[in-house]
Design a protein around this motif. Structure first.
Motif, PDB file in Angstrom:
ATOM      1  N   ILE A   1     -54.378  -9.135 -56.480  1.00  0.00           N
ATOM      2  CA  ILE A   1     -53.252  -9.740 -57.147  1.00  0.00           C
ATOM      3  C   ILE A   1     -52.188 -10.224 -55.981  1.00  0.00           C
ATOM      4  CG2 ILE A   1     -51.173  -9.374 -58.525  1.00  0.00           C
ATOM      5  CD1 ILE A   1     -52.563  -7.330 -60.171  1.00  0.00           C
ATOM      6  N   VAL A   2     -51.718  -9.568 -55.100  1.00  0.00           N
ATOM      7  CA  VAL A   2     -50.871 -10.017 -54.178  1.00  0.00           C
ATOM      8  C   VAL A   2     -51.385 -11.100 -53.380  1.00  0.00           C
ATOM      9  CG1 VAL A   2     -49.765  -9.255 -52.093  1.00  0.00           C
ATOM     10  CG2 VAL A   2     -49.636  -7.742 -54.046  1.00  0.00           C
ATOM     11  N   GLY A   3     -52.944 -10.982 -53.078  1.00  0.00           N
ATOM     12  CA  GLY A   3     -53.615 -12.272 -52.238  1.00  0.00           C
ATOM     13  C   GLY A   3     -53.593 -13.357 -53.065  1.00  0.00           C
ATOM     14  N   GLY A   4     -53.879 -13.263 -54.126  1.00  0.00           N
ATOM     15  CA  GLY A   4     -54.100 -14.394 -54.911  1.00  0.00           C
ATOM     16  C   GLY A   4     -52.594 -15.151 -55.267  1.00  0.00           C
ATOM     17  N   ILE A   5     -52.047 -14.392 -55.676  1.00  0.00           N
ATOM     18  CA  ILE A   5     -50.494 -14.944 -55.730  1.00  0.00           C
ATOM     19  C   ILE A   5     -49.910 -15.601 -54.584  1.00  0.00           C
ATOM     20  CG2 ILE A   5     -48.058 -14.535 -56.524  1.00  0.00           C
ATOM     21  CD1 ILE A   5     -49.225 -12.534 -58.569  1.00  0.00           C
TER      22      ILE A   5
ATOM     23  N   ALA B   1     -52.960 -21.799 -46.320  1.00  0.00           N
ATOM     24  CA  ALA B   1     -52.347 -21.150 -47.446  1.00  0.00           C
ATOM     25  C   ALA B   1     -53.409 -19.932 -47.733  1.00  0.00           C
ATOM     26  CB  ALA B   1     -52.205 -21.917 -48.533  1.00  0.00           C
ATOM     27  N   LEU B   2     -54.577 -20.220 -47.644  1.00  0.00           N
ATOM     28  CA  LEU B   2     -55.751 -19.169 -48.021  1.00  0.00           C
ATOM     29  C   LEU B   2     -55.631 -18.157 -46.980  1.00  0.00           C
ATOM     30  CD1 LEU B   2     -57.633 -18.152 -50.042  1.00  0.00           C
ATOM     31  CD2 LEU B   2     -59.398 -19.749 -48.725  1.00  0.00           C
ATOM     32  N   LEU B   3     -55.671 -18.564 -45.773  1.00  0.00           N
ATOM     33  CA  LEU B   3     -55.753 -17.375 -44.719  1.00  0.00           C
ATOM     34  C   LEU B   3     -54.309 -16.489 -44.814  1.00  0.00           C
ATOM     35  CD1 LEU B   3     -56.961 -16.493 -42.043  1.00  0.00           C
ATOM     36  CD2 LEU B   3     -55.745 -18.000 -40.916  1.00  0.00           C
ATOM     37  N   LEU B   4     -53.421 -17.259 -45.067  1.00  0.00           N
ATOM     38  CA  LEU B   4     -52.330 -16.410 -44.989  1.00  0.00           C
ATOM     39  C   LEU B   4     -51.931 -15.678 -46.403  1.00  0.00           C
ATOM     40  CD1 LEU B   4     -49.615 -18.854 -43.473  1.00  0.00           C
ATOM     41  CD2 LEU B   4     -50.469 -17.010 -42.324  1.00  0.00           C
ATOM     42  N   GLY B   5     -52.556 -15.984 -47.437  1.00  0.00           N
ATOM     43  CA  GLY B   5     -52.498 -15.389 -48.378  1.00  0.00           C
ATOM     44  C   GLY B   5     -53.277 -14.183 -48.516  1.00  0.00           C
ATOM     45  N   ILE B   6     -54.514 -14.173 -48.066  1.00  0.00           N
ATOM     46  CA  ILE B   6     -55.373 -13.321 -47.873  1.00  0.00           C
ATOM     47  C   ILE B   6     -54.812 -12.028 -46.841  1.00  0.00           C
ATOM     48  CG2 ILE B   6     -57.681 -12.348 -46.950  1.00  0.00           C
ATOM     49  CD1 ILE B   6     -58.929 -15.012 -48.149  1.00  0.00           C
TER      50      ILE B   6
END
Length: 367
Positions: free
Chosen positions: A222-226, A239-244
């Protein structure tokens, strides 16, 4: 001193179950430390099967037969792995390569900003200090780059092993889901019939570990996806790298959030500078962290064992140093296990001794 040690042994190891529990704990630690890399596929499969067991039980509760429930759960797992390999991993790899290519430019801009400090704050920072700092950073970055290069060259066998794990681990997960109950019954038959301490520890840990592990995986997703979606909507680079990274940071309580804040702030600053966009991204990141800590965590871990923050940090440092990623992931469950053992062990012994003493007194009185 010898009398004290003898009394301590009689108090905690007078029962044969206490000795058995101690032997099992020591043997488990030795096996994990010495053969952990060999048993890595088996351990990973057990962890994944443990995570997926909740879905199997839910399908069984809906009246679906066990074998069909296992098959449906296994299909969900394989589809998730396939989608990750096709869409997430390539995008993540591209963003990582782009970040490495942009690193020299970011370093040059950072160097120019540091050189401005002596002009603005001559009483606090001198030009010589800044130049020494830049030289030290260059040396560190050179060593870091060499480490990355040597790591990429020496880890080729690991990539081959990873491909093998992609086939082996799902197969093991399927059989653990299908025959897990029979395996547990087989292992329990090898233990003594009378085992109150083991039973108490197992009942507590089965609930706590299940709640923690499944809740932690849900929190990461949830936190990584949001975070990834929010960073993408705000046009933040990588964005994807930082989100993960933000999603994985929840593995380390208190420390993870502080560690991942730096790369988010640095990349946002070098992309926009001191602009409104930079403050918007930091505000959004702060809101995500606040919602995670004050809304998501209480919902997912309402039944978690309360532990002191010092104990949590100590568990992360100790188990993370022993077993790396998995040690960090299971730091809190392992600390909870230690706590459960310490709570159950003396209590079980003390609960039985009054009854034994009472029986002995009655026999003496009858005689």
């Amino acid at each position: 001193m010898l009398h004290i040690f003898k009394t301590w042994l009689e108090r905690y190891f007078a029962d044969e179950e206490a000795v058995l529990v101690a032997v099992l704990l020591v043997a488990s630690v030795i096996i994990l430390v010495t053969l952990g890399h060999v048993l890595a596929p088996m351990i990973a499969a057990i962890i994944i099967a443990f995570l997926m067991q909740g879905m199997v039980q839910r399908l069984n509760g809906w009246g679906i037969p066990h074998n069909l429930s296992v098959t449906l759960t296994f299909l969900v797992l394989t589809c998730s792995i396939f989608l990750s390999l096709v869409f997430v991993v390539p995008a993540l790899w591209r963003q990582l390569i782009n970040l490495l290519n942009e690193t020299p430019r970011m370093l040059v801009e950072g160097q120019n900003l540091l050189l401005l400090l002596p002009e603005k704050y001559p009483a606090l920072v001198t030009e010589l200090q800044v130049k020494e700092l830049i030289a030290t950073l260059r040396i560190e970055m050179t060593q870091w780059g060499q480490s990355i290069l040597s790591f990429s060259l020496t880890q080729l066998p690991v990539l081959v092993a990873a491909l093998i794990y992609l086939v082996l681990v799902p197969i093991l997960v399927f059989f653990f889901l299908k025959d897990g109950e029979q395996m547990i019954n087989w292992l329990s038959n090898m233990l003594p019939t009378r085992r109150p301490v083991m039973r108490k520890i197992w009942m507590e840990m089965n609930l706590q570990i299940a709640n923690y592990v499944r809740g932690k995986v849900i929190e990461i997703v949830i936190v990584g996806g949001i975070s990834s979606i929010t960073f993408s909507l705000l046009d933040l680079n990588y964005a994807l790298l930082l989100g993960i990274s933000v999603g994985l940071s929840v593995l380390i309580p208190y420390i993870g959030a502080a560690m991942v804040t730096l790369p988010v702030a640095v990349i946002g600053f070098f992309q926009w500078g001191w602009s409104n966009d930079f403050f918007y991204i930091m505000l959004a990141y702060g809101v995500i962290q606040a919602l995670d800590g004050n809304v998501l965590v209480p919902l997912l871990f309402s039944e978690a064992v309360k532990m002191h923050p010092v104990a949590i940090v100590l568990a992360v440092l100790v188990f993370g140093g022993l077993w790396g990623f998995w040690g960090v992931f299971f730091a809190i469950p392992l600390a909870t296990l230690c706590k459960a053992i310490m709570n159950a062990w003396p209590t079980a012994m003390l609960e039985e001794r009054p009854a034994i003493a009472l029986d002995t007194g009655e026999k003496f009185a009858n005689e």
